[in-house]
Motif scaffolding. Structure first.
Motif, PDB file in Angstrom:
ATOM      1  N   ARG A   1     -12.439 107.994 -19.379  1.00  0.00           N
ATOM      2  CA  ARG A   1     -11.424 107.388 -20.239  1.00  0.00           C
ATOM      3  C   ARG A   1     -10.128 107.092 -19.503  1.00  0.00           C
ATOM      4  O   ARG A   1      -9.476 106.093 -19.767  1.00  0.00           O
ATOM      5  CB  ARG A   1     -11.106 108.345 -21.406  1.00  0.00           C
ATOM      6  CG  ARG A   1     -12.229 108.491 -22.393  1.00  0.00           C
ATOM      7  CD  ARG A   1     -12.399 107.236 -23.228  1.00  0.00           C
ATOM      8  NE  ARG A   1     -11.341 107.059 -24.179  1.00  0.00           N
ATOM      9  CZ  ARG A   1     -11.520 107.039 -25.496  1.00  0.00           C
ATOM     10  NH1 ARG A   1     -12.715 107.182 -26.001  1.00  0.00           N
ATOM     11  NH2 ARG A   1     -10.506 106.870 -26.299  1.00  0.00           N
ATOM     12  N   ARG A   2      -9.735 108.015 -18.622  1.00  0.00           N
ATOM     13  CA  ARG A   2      -8.393 107.903 -18.056  1.00  0.00           C
ATOM     14  C   ARG A   2      -8.368 107.776 -16.539  1.00  0.00           C
ATOM     15  O   ARG A   2      -7.307 107.660 -15.952  1.00  0.00           O
ATOM     16  CB  ARG A   2      -7.566 109.130 -18.459  1.00  0.00           C
ATOM     17  CG  ARG A   2      -7.456 109.380 -19.965  1.00  0.00           C
ATOM     18  CD  ARG A   2      -6.567 108.350 -20.651  1.00  0.00           C
ATOM     19  NE  ARG A   2      -5.358 108.066 -19.891  1.00  0.00           N
ATOM     20  CZ  ARG A   2      -4.245 108.779 -19.980  1.00  0.00           C
ATOM     21  NH1 ARG A   2      -4.167 109.796 -20.800  1.00  0.00           N
ATOM     22  NH2 ARG A   2      -3.204 108.463 -19.262  1.00  0.00           N
ATOM     23  N   GLY A   3      -9.551 107.846 -15.903  1.00  0.00           N
ATOM     24  CA  GLY A   3      -9.581 107.720 -14.454  1.00  0.00           C
ATOM     25  C   GLY A   3      -9.014 108.913 -13.706  1.00  0.00           C
ATOM     26  O   GLY A   3      -8.801 108.856 -12.503  1.00  0.00           O
ATOM     27  N   MET A   4      -8.797 110.022 -14.430  1.00  0.00           N
ATOM     28  CA  MET A   4      -8.220 111.198 -13.770  1.00  0.00           C
ATOM     29  C   MET A   4      -9.319 112.175 -13.354  1.00  0.00           C
ATOM     30  O   MET A   4     -10.476 112.005 -13.701  1.00  0.00           O
ATOM     31  CB  MET A   4      -7.257 111.895 -14.730  1.00  0.00           C
ATOM     32  CG  MET A   4      -6.026 111.061 -15.024  1.00  0.00           C
ATOM     33  SD  MET A   4      -4.890 111.939 -16.077  1.00  0.00           S
ATOM     34  CE  MET A   4      -5.650 111.760 -17.638  1.00  0.00           C
ATOM     35  N   LEU A   5      -8.936 113.232 -12.659  1.00  0.00           N
ATOM     36  CA  LEU A   5      -9.814 114.346 -12.312  1.00  0.00           C
ATOM     37  C   LEU A   5     -10.970 113.962 -11.393  1.00  0.00           C
ATOM     38  O   LEU A   5     -12.035 114.530 -11.462  1.00  0.00           O
ATOM     39  CB  LEU A   5     -10.401 114.989 -13.591  1.00  0.00           C
ATOM     40  CG  LEU A   5      -9.445 115.456 -14.657  1.00  0.00           C
ATOM     41  CD1 LEU A   5     -10.234 116.112 -15.769  1.00  0.00           C
ATOM     42  CD2 LEU A   5      -8.462 116.450 -14.094  1.00  0.00           C
ATOM     43  N   ARG A   6     -10.761 112.974 -10.524  1.00  0.00           N
ATOM     44  CA  ARG A   6     -11.880 112.553  -9.687  1.00  0.00           C
ATOM     45  C   ARG A   6     -12.353 113.648  -8.744  1.00  0.00           C
ATOM     46  O   ARG A   6     -13.536 113.921  -8.651  1.00  0.00           O
ATOM     47  CB  ARG A   6     -11.469 111.322  -8.882  1.00  0.00           C
ATOM     48  CG  ARG A   6     -11.351 110.113  -9.753  1.00  0.00           C
ATOM     49  CD  ARG A   6     -11.007 108.904  -8.962  1.00  0.00           C
ATOM     50  NE  ARG A   6     -10.979 107.753  -9.843  1.00  0.00           N
ATOM     51  CZ  ARG A   6     -10.460 106.591  -9.516  1.00  0.00           C
ATOM     52  NH1 ARG A   6      -9.929 106.434  -8.326  1.00  0.00           N
ATOM     53  NH2 ARG A   6     -10.466 105.593 -10.360  1.00  0.00           N
ATOM     54  N   VAL A   7     -11.397 114.256  -8.045  1.00  0.00           N
ATOM     55  CA  VAL A   7     -11.765 115.322  -7.105  1.00  0.00           C
ATOM     56  C   VAL A   7     -12.412 116.474  -7.844  1.00  0.00           C
ATOM     57  O   VAL A   7     -13.422 117.047  -7.433  1.00  0.00           O
ATOM     58  CB  VAL A   7     -10.515 115.823  -6.351  1.00  0.00           C
ATOM     59  CG1 VAL A   7     -10.854 117.022  -5.497  1.00  0.00           C
ATOM     60  CG2 VAL A   7      -9.940 114.719  -5.497  1.00  0.00           C
ATOM     61  N   TRP A   8     -11.837 116.781  -8.998  1.00  0.00           N
ATOM     62  CA  TRP A   8     -12.323 117.917  -9.778  1.00  0.00           C
ATOM     63  C   TRP A   8     -13.756 117.682 -10.221  1.00  0.00           C
ATOM     64  O   TRP A   8     -14.609 118.562 -10.126  1.00  0.00           O
ATOM     65  CB  TRP A   8     -11.386 118.126 -10.971  1.00  0.00           C
ATOM     66  CG  TRP A   8     -11.772 119.238 -11.870  1.00  0.00           C
ATOM     67  CD1 TRP A   8     -12.092 119.135 -13.184  1.00  0.00           C
ATOM     68  CD2 TRP A   8     -11.883 120.631 -11.537  1.00  0.00           C
ATOM     69  NE1 TRP A   8     -12.391 120.368 -13.692  1.00  0.00           N
ATOM     70  CE2 TRP A   8     -12.278 121.299 -12.705  1.00  0.00           C
ATOM     71  CE3 TRP A   8     -11.704 121.360 -10.361  1.00  0.00           C
ATOM     72  CZ2 TRP A   8     -12.492 122.672 -12.743  1.00  0.00           C
ATOM     73  CZ3 TRP A   8     -11.923 122.729 -10.398  1.00  0.00           C
ATOM     74  CH2 TRP A   8     -12.300 123.364 -11.574  1.00  0.00           C
ATOM     75  N   ASN A   9     -14.059 116.471 -10.707  1.00  0.00           N
ATOM     76  CA  ASN A   9     -15.413 116.195 -11.176  1.00  0.00           C
ATOM     77  C   ASN A   9     -16.423 116.236 -10.044  1.00  0.00           C
ATOM     78  O   ASN A   9     -17.516 116.789 -10.198  1.00  0.00           O
ATOM     79  CB  ASN A   9     -15.458 114.833 -11.874  1.00  0.00           C
ATOM     80  CG  ASN A   9     -14.951 114.943 -13.290  1.00  0.00           C
ATOM     81  OD1 ASN A   9     -15.229 115.912 -13.977  1.00  0.00           O
ATOM     82  ND2 ASN A   9     -14.198 113.960 -13.731  1.00  0.00           N
ATOM     83  N   LEU A  10     -16.048 115.656  -8.914  1.00  0.00           N
ATOM     84  CA  LEU A  10     -16.946 115.726  -7.759  1.00  0.00           C
ATOM     85  C   LEU A  10     -17.199 117.176  -7.377  1.00  0.00           C
ATOM     86  O   LEU A  10     -18.330 117.575  -7.121  1.00  0.00           O
ATOM     87  CB  LEU A  10     -16.333 114.965  -6.576  1.00  0.00           C
ATOM     88  CG  LEU A  10     -16.342 113.440  -6.689  1.00  0.00           C
ATOM     89  CD1 LEU A  10     -15.387 112.824  -5.697  1.00  0.00           C
ATOM     90  CD2 LEU A  10     -17.750 112.909  -6.459  1.00  0.00           C
TER      91      LEU A  10
ATOM     92  N   MET B   1     -15.848 115.040 -17.303  1.00  0.00           N
ATOM     93  CA  MET B   1     -16.245 113.676 -16.934  1.00  0.00           C
ATOM     94  C   MET B   1     -15.722 112.667 -17.955  1.00  0.00           C
ATOM     95  O   MET B   1     -15.446 111.517 -17.619  1.00  0.00           O
ATOM     96  CB  MET B   1     -17.771 113.572 -16.811  1.00  0.00           C
ATOM     97  CG  MET B   1     -18.513 113.619 -18.125  1.00  0.00           C
ATOM     98  SD  MET B   1     -20.313 113.741 -17.916  1.00  0.00           S
ATOM     99  CE  MET B   1     -20.712 112.099 -17.404  1.00  0.00           C
ATOM    100  N   ILE B   2     -15.554 113.109 -19.199  1.00  0.00           N
ATOM    101  CA  ILE B   2     -15.051 112.195 -20.228  1.00  0.00           C
ATOM    102  C   ILE B   2     -13.617 111.784 -19.885  1.00  0.00           C
ATOM    103  O   ILE B   2     -13.231 110.630 -20.069  1.00  0.00           O
ATOM    104  CB  ILE B   2     -15.109 112.871 -21.613  1.00  0.00           C
ATOM    105  CG1 ILE B   2     -16.533 113.344 -21.899  1.00  0.00           C
ATOM    106  CG2 ILE B   2     -14.656 111.921 -22.695  1.00  0.00           C
ATOM    107  CD1 ILE B   2     -16.671 114.141 -23.163  1.00  0.00           C
ATOM    108  N   VAL B   3     -12.840 112.763 -19.369  1.00  0.00           N
ATOM    109  CA  VAL B   3     -11.452 112.457 -19.001  1.00  0.00           C
ATOM    110  C   VAL B   3     -11.427 111.404 -17.899  1.00  0.00           C
ATOM    111  O   VAL B   3     -10.635 110.472 -17.928  1.00  0.00           O
ATOM    112  CB  VAL B   3     -10.718 113.732 -18.560  1.00  0.00           C
ATOM    113  CG1 VAL B   3      -9.285 113.413 -18.178  1.00  0.00           C
ATOM    114  CG2 VAL B   3     -10.761 114.774 -19.649  1.00  0.00           C
ATOM    115  N   GLN B   4     -12.351 111.546 -16.932  1.00  0.00           N
ATOM    116  CA  GLN B   4     -12.369 110.558 -15.849  1.00  0.00           C
ATOM    117  C   GLN B   4     -12.795 109.187 -16.372  1.00  0.00           C
ATOM    118  O   GLN B   4     -12.226 108.165 -16.004  1.00  0.00           O
ATOM    119  CB  GLN B   4     -13.298 111.001 -14.718  1.00  0.00           C
ATOM    120  CG  GLN B   4     -13.235 110.025 -13.543  1.00  0.00           C
ATOM    121  CD  GLN B   4     -14.045 110.481 -12.357  1.00  0.00           C
ATOM    122  OE1 GLN B   4     -14.408 111.647 -12.253  1.00  0.00           O
ATOM    123  NE2 GLN B   4     -14.327 109.562 -11.457  1.00  0.00           N
TER     124      GLN B   4
END
Lengths: 660, 174
Positions: free
Chosen positions: A271-280, A266-269
């Protein structure tokens, strides 16, 4: 009386949950703010109903109302007050009630926390999803196959067997299950917000930042619950171990693993807006795994120390698990094109790549545990043959993953975001590496040659040094504020993990166990300790009678390993005598009681190093979570931003611009 | 702090700080390799019969328990299994033979480590396949770093961007 009050409360809880869902649904469909505001009252109704049901159950247990089937099975005249109270989670139906109570508590807390944003569609949808989960527990579980308030037909018994002997042997039973449930159920909150984000299309970082502390609280409770469970296993079960890869332990570990992965990704999302699908996916998987764990352990498909009884709740829970999984995957697929992330990884030598590697390791870990747990079931079903997947499998498979995770924990804190050069990294890591190498050299010079253990010691030292380096740098800059906030608290958690890992490796690699058959007055040596058997005595307690061996350990005070018999039960439960020290534990059990006063007794001895480190490590992890939840640097909170009607765009900007 | 170096020597030789760092890491790598190599090769005292019994018993389920191994359990059946293992070890059998005997006596579920043949092999192979797939995916993400297609802004976002640009221009572009 208790039964009717309980039944009415459960029905009211169901009605509240359904009415709340309908109100919120109507408000969302109509875009009507007054309905949305009214909908936020229903979590309170659900909470009051759950509290009333729990109060009725406690009243029944404390006043020994044996007309309730659950009380008749889990309470007895000789049961002390503490274990009558904890009786609520000593059986299946009561556990479901506790689960529902905690869930309702979380829903009410969410309603309170977001009370000024009742008209925000994200909050409304999240509340609706949460109420849906509550409706499942009230309607399909407690009014269905796991009814805690079922009355007994025919004559009402005058006494009961009391809780399972193992559940009335130690006061830890008052803390371990509630903490574990606080963790399990707590993941409902991020799950509800994740689903709400998917449904409402508010797919920015808002839902994730909004539920950060809720997730942290759930994860911290689950961590403490797991460590306390290990402690209970060690103190009560009498086998000298603390983790057996029992299906129920695995079921509790699974959401912990995916939850740990999520806390990092979640920190990556953010900070960088990435990994949205992965976090969900991780959040939905974590919640689904708590439900799957409940299915595996409460439906009787797997036998274990923790599963209470065979019952018919299985298909219902499995159906709910299927619903959660399918709707989660479906929603992600539906929103797929809006979830494409704007950022990309700049360099493999970056914080975000380390977090990705962490997720690969945690994901593989979770896969191994899940596969090993369900594999015997699948094989039995499809192949009609039996196979056991036990501790040797899990030890072999998870050991390399744990070492990889420790390695990442040693390296990642020194990695900056975006990219760095090898030279910077080598410079930042020279002290952690030196600590690790010095530990390996010192342990092999001391003659400890077990390779995995020595590597774990070295990595543990490097992890600790890496965490301390970060804490030192940050408190050097910011004073005591350098010890709080997410990343600093996280480093304290890492420190706890390092301590725990060293304790785990040491006790697993260098433990010794044996059995001594001794006559009264006889002494024997075991692994450097002198164990003298003095004799045996019988003692009676209100709920049990115990045969206690008097044993003098190393010429010190007398200790009493015992075998206890509870209530109506004939089977003896061992109660170990443990001498704990900073470097070594000596664990004594009475393995078979002597047939006469002069007859020999069999004393079990387990000598394991660094057991205390496990409990210290767990405590440090808990402390770290508390520090991480504490606000790090003061943020400017703009009241207009958190008020109702904040637009998704503004929210996204707020979430990404916040310093962390 | 470091002494001034002319541009020519900088291009050829690493700076002393870098050199010291490199030497430190080489020394640490050597020490680590030496210690681990010593661990791997060090002669260990032969295991006692008790340790050998427990090593095998920890791979075997206690026949009358749910989750305990025959090494941990204190039940009569576990004690019997340990006695069997000890007898057979003393008779010169090895671990494989003893496990085969226990399997014939109690059924395949007695062994806690699934076999690497037949259906049970899946439980060993699948995690390795999954891990390799995940690592391959990770490598693809890390080493194929072309930025994805630009995400078009919606009207609200464009408006916000315009506002920010205006403000920037108003402040003299600073």
């Amino acid at each position: 009386m208790n039964s009717s009050v309980g039944h009415v409360a459960v029905v009211l809880g169901l009605v509240g949950a359904l009415a709340g869902m309908a109100t919120l649904g109507w408000g969302l469909a109509r875009g009507d703010a007054s309905w949305l505001r009214r909908g936020q009252l229903y979590p309170w109704m659900v909470f009051l109903a759950a509290a009333a049901a729990a109060a009725a159950m406690e009243h029944a247990l404390i006043s020994r109302d044996f007309s309730l089937a659950y009380v008749a099975q889990n309470d007895g005249l000789g049961t002390p007050l503490l274990f009558r109270i904890t009786g609520m989670w000593s059986g299946l139906q009561g556990s479901i009630l506790l689960w529902t109570l905690i869930l309702a508590g979380y829903l009410a807390a969410v309603a309170w926390r977001f009370r000024r944003r009742a008209t925000d569609p994200l909050v409304a949808w999240a509340t609706l999803v949460g109420l849906g989960v509550a409706a499942f527990f009230f309607g399909l579980m407690m009014l269905g196959s796991a009814d805690p308030f079922q009355t007994l037909a025919g004559q009402i018994p005058t006494n009961g067997p009391g809780p399972n002997p193992l559940l009335q042997n130690n006061a830890i039973v008052a803390f371990h299950p509630p903490l574990l449930y606080l963790g399990f159920v707590g993941f409902t909150v991020p799950f509800a917000f994740a689903m709400a984000a998917l449904i409402s299309g508010r797919l920015g970082e808002g839902w994730l930042a909004e539920t950060r502390r809720w997730t942290l609280f759930a994860w911290g409770s689950l961590t403490l619950g797991l460590v306390l469970g290990a402690f209970w296993s060690y103190q009560v079960l009498g086998w000298g171990g603390y983790w057996a890869w029992d299906p129920v332990e695995n079921a509790a570990l699974l959401p912990w693993l995916t939850g740990s992965a999520y806390l990092h990704s979640m920190i990556v999302q953010e900070r960088r807006g990435m990994l949205r699908v992965w976090n969900l996916s991780l959040v939905i998987a974590t919640f689904a795994l708590t439900i799957l764990g409940t299915f595996l352990t409460r439906s009787g498909v797997l036998e274990s120390v923790h599963s209470f009884s065979t019952s018919t709740v299985g298909p219902v829970i499995l159906g709910f698990f299927g619903l959660v999984t399918v709707s989660g995957i479906g929603l992600i697929a539906w929103r797929g094109d809006q979830l494409r992330s704007p950022g990309a990884i700049d360099s493999p030598l970056s914080r975000e790549s380390a977090f990705l590697a962490n997720n690969v390791a945690f994901g593989t870990f979770a896969f191994v545990v899940l596969l090993g747990t369900v594999f015997p079931l699948v094989v039995e079903d499809l192949n009609h043959s039996t196979v056991s997947v036990g501790a040797p499998y899990f030890d072999t498979m998870t050991m390399p993953i744990v070492l990889v995770l420790l390695f990442l924990m040693a390296v990642a804190p020194a990695l900056p975001w975006r990219k760095t050069t090898g030279e910077v990294l080598l410079r930042r890591l020279r002290w952690p590496a030196a600590a690790g190498v010095a530990t390996v050299v010192a342990t092999s010079a001391a003659g400890l040659h077990d390779l995995p253990a020595v590597i774990a010691f070295g990595l543990g030292a490097a992890v600790a040094a890496s965490a301390l380096r970060q804490l030192w740098l940050s408190s050097h800059r910011n004073g005591w504020r350098g010890l709080v906030g997410r990343s600093n608290g996280g480093m304290v958690v890492h420190l706890g993990v390092a301590i725990l890992a060293v304790g785990f490796a040491a006790s697993a690699a260098y433990g010794q166990r044996g059995q001594l058959t001794l006559r009264p007055g006889q002494a024997a040596r075991f692994d450097g300790h002198t164990i003298a058997y003095l004799g045996v005595q019988t003692r009676h307690y209100p709920n049990r009678s115990a045969i206690e061996a008097r044993v003098r350990l190393d010429g010190g005070p007398v200790v009493y390993p015992a075998i206890s018999v509870f209530g109506f039960s004939f089977e003896g439960i061992g109660t170990p005598a443990i001498r704990s020290g900073a470097t070594q534990d000596v664990y004594l059990t009475l393995d078979s009681s002597p047939v006469g006063r002069e007859a020999p007794a069999v004393i079990g001895v387990v000598v394991q190093p660094l057991i205390v480190w496990l409990w210290i490590g767990g405590g440090v992890m808990g402390l770290g979570v508390a520090l991480a939840a504490f606000p790090g640097r003061r943020r400017q909170i703009d009241a207009s931003n958190s008020a109702a009607g904040s637009s998704p765009v503004r929210e996204r900007i707020r979430a990404t611009s916040g310093p962390d | 702090m470091s002494p001034p170096v002319d541009s020519e020597s900088r291009s050829i030789l690493p700076q002393p700080r870098t050199l010291r760092l490199g030497l430190l890491w080489i020394a640490m790598a050597l020490a680590l390799g030496g210690a681990l190599g010593y661990d791997a090769l060090a002669s260990r005292p032969p295991n006692s019969i008790n340790q050998r019994v427990l090593a095998i018993a920890s791979e075997v389920r206690c026949p009358s328990c749910l989750d305990e191994t025959a090494a941990q359990s204190t039940t009569q059946t576990a004690i019997a299994v340990r006695a069997t293992i000890r007898q057979r070890l003393l008779a010169g059998q090895d671990q494989e033979q003893i496990e085969a005997y226990l399997e014939s006596r109690y059924g395949p579920a007695i062994l806690l480590r699934p076999q690497a043949t037949g259906v049970s092999a899946l439980v060993w192979v699948l995690p390795v396949v999954a891990a390799l797939a995940a690592i391959a995916a990770l490598a693809a993400v890390l080493f194929n770093r072309r930025a994805g297609p630009a995400v078009p802004l919606n009207s609200e976002e464009r408006e916000l961007l315009e506002k920010a640009r205006r403000r920037w221009r108003e402040h003299g572009g600073q």
